[in-house]
Motif scaffolding. Structure first.
Motif, PDB file in Angstrom:
ATOM      1  N   THR A   1      29.454  32.160  -5.312  1.00 51.81           N
ATOM      2  CA  THR A   1      30.640  32.212  -6.161  1.00 51.81           C
ATOM      3  C   THR A   1      30.348  31.581  -7.514  1.00 51.81           C
ATOM      4  N   GLY A   2      29.610  30.479  -7.500  1.00 53.87           N
ATOM      5  CA  GLY A   2      29.208  29.851  -8.756  1.00 53.87           C
ATOM      6  C   GLY A   2      28.337  30.766  -9.587  1.00 53.87           C
ATOM      7  N   VAL A   3      27.421  31.473  -8.939  1.00 55.95           N
ATOM      8  CA  VAL A   3      26.595  32.447  -9.658  1.00 55.95           C
ATOM      9  C   VAL A   3      27.485  33.524 -10.271  1.00 55.95           C
ATOM     10  N   GLY A   4      28.470  33.980  -9.509  1.00 53.63           N
ATOM     11  CA  GLY A   4      29.368  35.005 -10.015  1.00 53.63           C
ATOM     12  C   GLY A   4      30.124  34.550 -11.250  1.00 53.63           C
ATOM     13  N   TRP A   5      30.593  33.312 -11.234  1.00 57.41           N
ATOM     14  CA  TRP A   5      31.297  32.794 -12.406  1.00 57.41           C
ATOM     15  C   TRP A   5      30.355  32.656 -13.591  1.00 57.41           C
TER      16      TRP A   5
ATOM     17  N   ARG B   1      31.369  34.414 -16.943  1.00 61.54           N
ATOM     18  CA  ARG B   1      31.855  33.526 -18.002  1.00 61.54           C
ATOM     19  C   ARG B   1      30.793  33.117 -19.012  1.00 61.54           C
ATOM     20  N   VAL B   2      29.539  33.119 -18.593  1.00 63.86           N
ATOM     21  CA  VAL B   2      28.475  32.684 -19.498  1.00 63.86           C
ATOM     22  C   VAL B   2      27.607  33.860 -19.933  1.00 63.86           C
TER      23      VAL B   2
ATOM     24  N   GLY C   1      16.307  38.927 -20.802  1.00 64.49           N
ATOM     25  CA  GLY C   1      15.201  38.499 -19.954  1.00 64.49           C
ATOM     26  C   GLY C   1      15.309  37.051 -19.552  1.00 64.49           C
ATOM     27  N   THR C   2      15.743  36.197 -20.481  1.00 63.06           N
ATOM     28  CA  THR C   2      15.984  34.785 -20.195  1.00 63.06           C
ATOM     29  C   THR C   2      17.484  34.562 -20.181  1.00 63.06           C
ATOM     30  N   LEU C   3      17.991  34.071 -19.076  1.00 65.21           N
ATOM     31  CA  LEU C   3      19.430  33.891 -18.942  1.00 65.21           C
ATOM     32  C   LEU C   3      19.925  32.824 -19.911  1.00 65.21           C
ATOM     33  N   PRO C   4      21.106  33.018 -20.491  1.00 62.40           N
ATOM     34  CA  PRO C   4      21.614  32.055 -21.473  1.00 62.40           C
ATOM     35  C   PRO C   4      22.001  30.721 -20.849  1.00 62.40           C
TER      36      PRO C   4
END
Length: 783
Positions: free
Chosen positions: A123-127, A131-132, A149-152
């Motif tokens: 769920t945290g990954v989903g948010w 959201r980010v 490629g690199t997650l923010p």
């Protein structure tokens, strides 16, 4: 094919044993010692105090006990985001007194998610994704291909806590209307997506025939007799509700075993994520001759359910019930593992109590459950007049959970007063039968949930997502499940604006405008009468006065149809960089489909006007327009796999052990979409087209030919000055349901080009005709 089914059974059993090993060794997963993923939770879904040790940097310090094993969450993440999963570190934390919670933090390419269960980690990954990172992984539709490629990095720390302990999902009918013949990979992905959206309790009816099959053999029934009593899988939901038996059977021993193995696999996957599988409980459904075979048993005939003979009800207060219930729960636990939550509904939709004391019967059902599984929670549906005060007076209400199917349907509800403070979940049924209609009463969700939760003496303890079929209407699923994770009321307008941006992986003014139109229209329907949108008339049984396809669906438009047409125009102008996402393509087909089918409610009154005015020229012009729309609709829905009937039918045949069983299962899958059953339930009971849906295959070979035959009959009547010839619609539909024509399992056509054709067709001037036909423009359904 018999060998294929045997291999399927073996594969299901083997996969259950090795899934934990593959999860724990997935690329990028934290190294876990001292446990396997399958041992991370107990059979009941609760987590042991110490489930292993995480030795990766960023997790719990080396050697420290952790509250659960995150490996199953890691495995789910690898499936959902295979190319980005390694950039997440999943860190278990203890559940607090307030319940589940998660936090998200970290720099670019190094995202840390802390959560109180494997599912809550997801769920945290989903948010984070929404959201980010600004992308959507919906049910269905995805824009994760837009991830960099690199997650923010996360600015600060994102924290959420669940406001309610119960986040329940799936209607009793879901398996029948969403696909009773899916494989484990399909169920696994659905569960992963539910976890990603914060769900923690899921109804699992797959294989529910098994404990009946085993237990009743101890009470005078042969295996063959029971296989004839058990319905085929697509219709089993209504057997579990005590509405029918035997339809589509007999089932085979191989099928019973294969479904039981799959059900165990589904339940174990839920347990591995710290989610609770909600299993069907036993409340007394037995074959009609049970009392004659079991001295002392008292049964109550349950009469009819829309034309079906219902199974009998074994009096729970009698001397035999406790023994049969014990045998049922013993067989269920041996095959599916122990459970903590059990779903069952006494006297569903017109059940007959007869001379039985309902309060005492409810108490006896609960006692049998408590004997088998001490402290278990009994889940029941809040529907029509159930549960009644009399029923509730006989049970320990503290161990009930009512999943309310009407929270957003009617006004003036007071669940605390009606149910005497019994714990309940705020629920919605925004879809009936798997209709492909877009929309939901979302305004009621954002206005009522937190108000009900905060009222003095509130018994609200959860949410319950209860569409009769899942896998459509992704915005509704996303918004509804978010209710439980927001600390206060959601601003509907702001939510849809944010959804438009993440849905396609980037901001776009046309996407925002499209979703604002959808918010104002199908996602802001009024409460008071319905919780679902209207269905389309292309799928209706032909009649000049047709108002709905399914008997119990809304008879009128529930929103301004122009909002959907304007949304389509805006979607077609979304920037090309966003059009490649799966979510965009799905939504484009879905919105174009809805706009086109809404037009059927404009055309049919015009056709009626021309016919009644005996205007043959106008009638024929309008019929050509109707048929052109149907033809375009068929091509449009053929461009997305999720709107194809081919996979639905191929899946059904894949479960058959021999050609005869393949044919029975295909009929089971075909009939539920069309006739639903035999002639009496279909016609007298009104079940035909209950599960209508605008799918490629159904449009071309069921719906369009029906209307073509009907219009041809009307045309001949106008030409000859006679009455139209009656058509046996059941015979036509039943012939298709018993057929074996193969349909494509892969889509064809360009969704963007086809949606453009829809826009052009809707923008074109109406068919030329007489003044009478033009006057029909005002005869919209519901006016």
């Amino acid at each position: 094919m018999g060998r294929r089914l045997i291999l399927r059974c073996r594969a299901v059993l083997v996969t259950t044993a090795v899934v934990a090993m593959t999860a724990a060794t997935a690329p990028g997963a934290p190294r876990v010692s001292g446990t396997t993923a399958s041992a991370a939770t107990t059979a009941s879904g609760t987590r042991p105090a110490s489930a292993g040790q995480v030795t990766e940097p960023g997790g719990t310090r080396p050697g420290a006990a952790v509250p659960f094993d995150p490996a199953p969450a890691r495995a789910s993440l690898e499936r959902l985001l295979p190319s980005r999963a390694a950039q997440f570190t999943l860190i278990p934390v203890e559940e607090s007194a307030s319940g589940d919670r998660f936090t998200v933090s970290g720099g670019a390419g190094a995202i840390e998610v802390r959560g109180t269960s494997p599912a809550t980690l997801l769920t945290g990954v989903g948010w984070y994704l929404e959201r980010v990172a600004g992308v959507d992984l919906g049910w269905p539709g995805s824009s994760v291909g837009r991830l960099p490629g690199t997650l923010p990095a996360v600015s600060g720390t994102l924290t959420r806590s669940a406001s309610v302990p119960h986040r329940y999902a799936l209607n009793d009918t879901d398996e029948g209307y969403s696909g009773a013949y899916r494989d484990f990979a399909s169920y696994q992905r659905d569960i992963d997506l539910m976890a990603l959206h914060g769900v923690n309790e899921v109804f699992v009816p797959t294989g529910a025939e098994y404990p009946y099959y085993r237990a009743l053999q101890e009470f005078g029934y042969s295996a063959a007799e029971l296989r004839g009593w058990i319905p085929a899988p697509a219709h089993q939901g209504w057997w579990l509700l005590q509405n029918l038996s035997g339809f589509g059977g007999p089932v085979s021993e191989q099928l019973v075993e294969a479904r039981a193995a799959l059900g165990r696999q589904v339940a174990d996957h839920l347990r591995s994520l710290g989610m609770t599988p909600v299993l069907p409980g036993f409340f007394g459904t037995v074959p009609a001759d049970f009392a004659s075979r079991n001295p002392g048993a008292v049964t109550v005939p349950q009469g009819k359910w829309v034309g079906f003979d219902r199974p009998d009800w074994l009096d729970p207060t009698g001397p035999v019930f406790a023994r049969l219930a014990a045998a049922y729960y013993r067989a269920q636990e041996a095959r599916f593992g122990a459970g903590d939550m059990f779903k069952m509904d006494l006297l569903h939709e017109g059940g007959i109590p007869g001379p039985v004391d309902v309060a005492a019967a409810a108490g006896a059902v609960q006692q049998a459950l408590d004997t088998a599984r001490p402290g278990a929670t009994w889940v029941m549906l809040g529907w029509q007049n159930n549960p009644t005060p009399t029923f509730l007076s006989g049970v320990d209400r503290r161990r009930l959970l009512i999943v309310d199917g009407l929270s957003d349907r009617y006004d003036g509800l007071d669940r605390e007063a009606a149910w005497g403070g019994t714990p309940y979940a705020f629920g919605t049924i925004p879809n009936f039968g798997g209709h492909t209609s877009v929309g939901a009463n979302t305004d009621a969700w954002v206005n009522r949930f937190h108000a009900w939760l905060g009222k003095e003496g509130s018994a609200l303890r959860g949410i319950a997502y209860l569409p009769e079929a899942t896998g459509g209407n992704p915005a509704a699923f996303d918004l509804f499940t978010e209710l439980a994770w927001q600390p206060g009321p959601i601003d509907q307008e702001s939510w849809f604006a944010a959804y438009a941006a993440r849905r396609y992986g980037g901001t776009d003014p046309h996407a925002a405008a499209a979703w604002e139109q959808l918010r104002r229209g199908p996602y802001s329907m009024r409460t008071g009468t319905w919780s679902e949108p209207q269905d389309g008339l292309f799928a209706a049984r032909p009649s000049l006065t047709a108002a709905t396809a399914a008997k119990w669906s809304p008879k009128v438009m529930r929103y301004d149809a122009a909002t959907v047409e304007r949304a389509l125009v805006e979607l077609l102008q979304v920037a090309p960089r966003l059009r490649s996402t799966d979510a965009y393509r799905y939504d484009l087909v879905d919105v174009a489909r809805q706009a086109l089918t809404n037009r059927s409610r404009v055309l049919l009154p015009r056709i009626r006007t021309a016919y009644e005015a005996e205007d043959l020229t106008g009638f024929r012009a309008l019929v050509r327009e109707w048929q052109a729309h149907e033809e375009l609709l068929g091509r449009l829905v053929g461009s997305d796999r999720r709107f194809l009937v081919g996979p639905w039918l191929a899946d059904a045949r894949s479960w058959g052990a021999d050609p005869a069983e393949q044919d029975r299962l295909e009929y089971d899958a075909r009939s539920i979409l069309t006739t639903w059953a035999g002639k009496v339930p279909s016609e007298t009971g009104g079940l035909h087209d209950y599960a209508n849906r605008e799918w490629s295959g159904l449009v071309q070979d069921v719906y369009a030919p029906r209307w073509a035959a009907y219009f041809a009959s009307l045309d001949r009547a106008l030409v000859n000055g006679t009455q139209p010839v009656a058509v046996d619609w059941f015979a036509r539909d039943d012939a298709w349901a018993r057929g074996h024509q193969r349909y494509p399992t892969t889509p064809t056509g360009d969704p963007f080009a086809l949606a453009g054709e829809v826009r052009a067709a809707l923008a074109a001037p109406a068919a030329a005709g007489s003044a009478a036909a033009r006057r029909g423009t005002a005869m919209l359904s519901g006016r």
